[in-house]
Design an enzyme around this catalytic site. Structure first.
Site, short mmCIF file in Angstrom:
data_model
loop_
_atom_site.label_atom_id
_atom_site.label_comp_id
_atom_site.label_asym_id
_atom_site.label_seq_id
_atom_site.Cartn_x
_atom_site.Cartn_y
_atom_site.Cartn_z
N LEU A 81 0.81 -1.22 0.00
CA LEU A 81 0.00 0.00 0.00
C LEU A 81 0.84 1.26 0.00
O LEU A 81 0.39 2.32 -0.46
CB LEU A 81 -0.91 0.01 1.24
CG LEU A 81 -1.94 -1.10 1.34
CD1 LEU A 81 -2.64 -1.06 2.69
CD2 LEU A 81 -2.96 -0.97 0.20
N GLY A 82 2.03 1.18 0.54
CA GLY A 82 2.87 2.38 0.61
C GLY A 82 4.13 2.10 1.41
O GLY A 82 4.40 0.97 1.83
N GLY A 84 6.60 3.98 4.53
CA GLY A 84 6.78 5.06 5.50
C GLY A 84 8.11 4.92 6.20
O GLY A 84 8.95 4.07 5.86
N PHE A 86 8.60 3.82 9.09
CA PHE A 86 8.60 2.54 9.79
C PHE A 86 9.00 1.41 8.86
O PHE A 86 9.70 0.48 9.25
CB PHE A 86 7.19 2.30 10.33
CG PHE A 86 7.05 1.12 11.25
CD1 PHE A 86 7.06 1.28 12.62
CD2 PHE A 86 6.87 -0.16 10.73
CE1 PHE A 86 6.91 0.19 13.47
CE2 PHE A 86 6.72 -1.25 11.57
CZ PHE A 86 6.75 -1.07 12.94
N LYS A 103 1.91 -3.10 8.90
CA LYS A 103 3.13 -2.29 8.90
C LYS A 103 4.29 -3.19 9.27
O LYS A 103 4.33 -3.75 10.37
CB LYS A 103 3.00 -1.13 9.90
CG LYS A 103 2.02 -0.06 9.49
CD LYS A 103 1.86 1.00 10.57
CE LYS A 103 3.15 1.71 10.85
NZ LYS A 103 2.97 2.82 11.82
N ASP A 200 3.54 13.63 15.76
CA ASP A 200 3.76 13.52 14.32
C ASP A 200 2.44 13.61 13.57
O ASP A 200 2.17 12.84 12.64
CB ASP A 200 4.47 12.21 13.98
CG ASP A 200 5.13 12.24 12.59
OD1 ASP A 200 5.38 13.36 12.08
OD2 ASP A 200 5.41 11.17 12.04
#
Length: 305
Positions: A81-82, A84, A86, A103, A200
């Site tokens: 999905l993407g 980051g 992390f 994640k 954040d």
């Protein structure tokens, strides 16, 4: 649709912020417990003692690596999905049909095990309709993963910074998104059993559900305050420049005000459809905050899409 915002933009935004927070507070009290998911039984595993999750009233699961691998088709690139700070995020699906977002901590990630553990311990104890729902985690064979509910509309930045996509966000919907974020912040700062500073808050950390309702996500940098604490201090500055309050960026001082500053930047971005770091006018680059300040000082009219 275009609106004209004149030199009173700052007091207007301040009024908007106060309105949304107060409205969120009143709505939360009127609805009582309806803002919070029903409490369910915790999976009582020995890992709970290691992770400090004893007594949590959430439906939290310690997943096996094989379960997550099967759900994501062995972390297939097509399910990604993407990406980051992390690490990568994957879409998955359990045999019962539940869709999940995974994640996966990257080996080169600047967010190590402590940030990973902090996110799991913190959000497992928080429940609110405007916070992303944590389903569990996986920590096996060197893998560290956090498993969340899957939200199909990605994140807020995917819409507001794209001229074609943001047409689905009319002004009523944008106000509803601002209100929802304020409800989530109010819960974190005042109404939950913990006092939490997110540190954040930004457009990419606001996820959107089927009906475009906002959910605050990514608690890896969050800090828990005692009820008597007003502010904290750190030598390790972490977060996203452009959203950081000046006292935090320069001296490492953070408090509830730090999140409110970030929320103010986010409101400007939602209204303008422009990134704080990407505003351009007459061939010159400013950040969005600087542009608004100059316009207020010069009593100019600002045209915002």
């Amino acid at each position: 649709m275009k609106i004209l915002v004149n030199a009173i933009i700052v007091p207007l935004l301040a009024t908007l912020f106060c309105f949304t927070v107060c409205f969120a507070f009143m709505r939360g009290h009127k609805k009582g417990k309806t803002n919070f998911p029903e409490k369910t039984n915790v999976n009582v595993l020995k890992d709970e003692q290691v992770w400090g999750l004893e007594g949590s009233n959430t439906d939290f699961t310690f997943f096996d690596l094989s379960q997550i691998s099967d759900a994501t088709n062995n972390f297939l690139d097509a399910n990604k999905l993407g990406q980051g700070g992390f690490g990568p995020v994957y879409k998955g699906k359990f045999p019962d049909g539940r869709e999940i977002a995974v994640k996966r901590l990257a080996s080169h990630s600047g967010q190590g095990f402590m940030e990973f553990k902090n996110e799991v311990q913190l959000i497992a104890k928080l429940q609110h309709t405007n916070l992303v729902r944590l389903l569990g985690c996986c920590s096996q064979r060197g893998e560290k993963m956090v498993i969340y509910e899957y939200l199909p509309n990605k994140s807020l930045d995917f819409f507001i910074f794209d001229e074609a996509k943001r047409v689905v966000l009319n002004w009523n919907k944008r106000l509803a998104i601002i209100e929802g974020i304020s409800q989530g912040l109010l819960y974190l700062h005042k109404l939950s059993r913990l006092r939490v500073i997110h540190r954040d808050l930004k457009a990419s950390n606001i996820l959107l559900d089927n009906e475009m309702n906002p959910k605050i996500s990514d608690f890896g940098l969050a800090k828990i305050f005692n009820s008597n604490d007003v502010e904290g201090n750190t030598e390790k500055i972490a977060g996203t420049y452009g959203y950081m309050a000046p006292e935090y960026a320069s001296a490492g001082i953070f408090s509830i005000k730090s999140d409110v500053f970030s929320f103010g930047v986010l409101i400007l971005e939602i209204i303008s459809g422009t990134r704080n770091s990407g505003f351009q006018q007459h061939g010159k680059f400013f950040n969005l905050l600087r542009h608004v300040l100059l316009a207020v000082n010069q009593e100019e009219i600002i045209l915002l899409d």
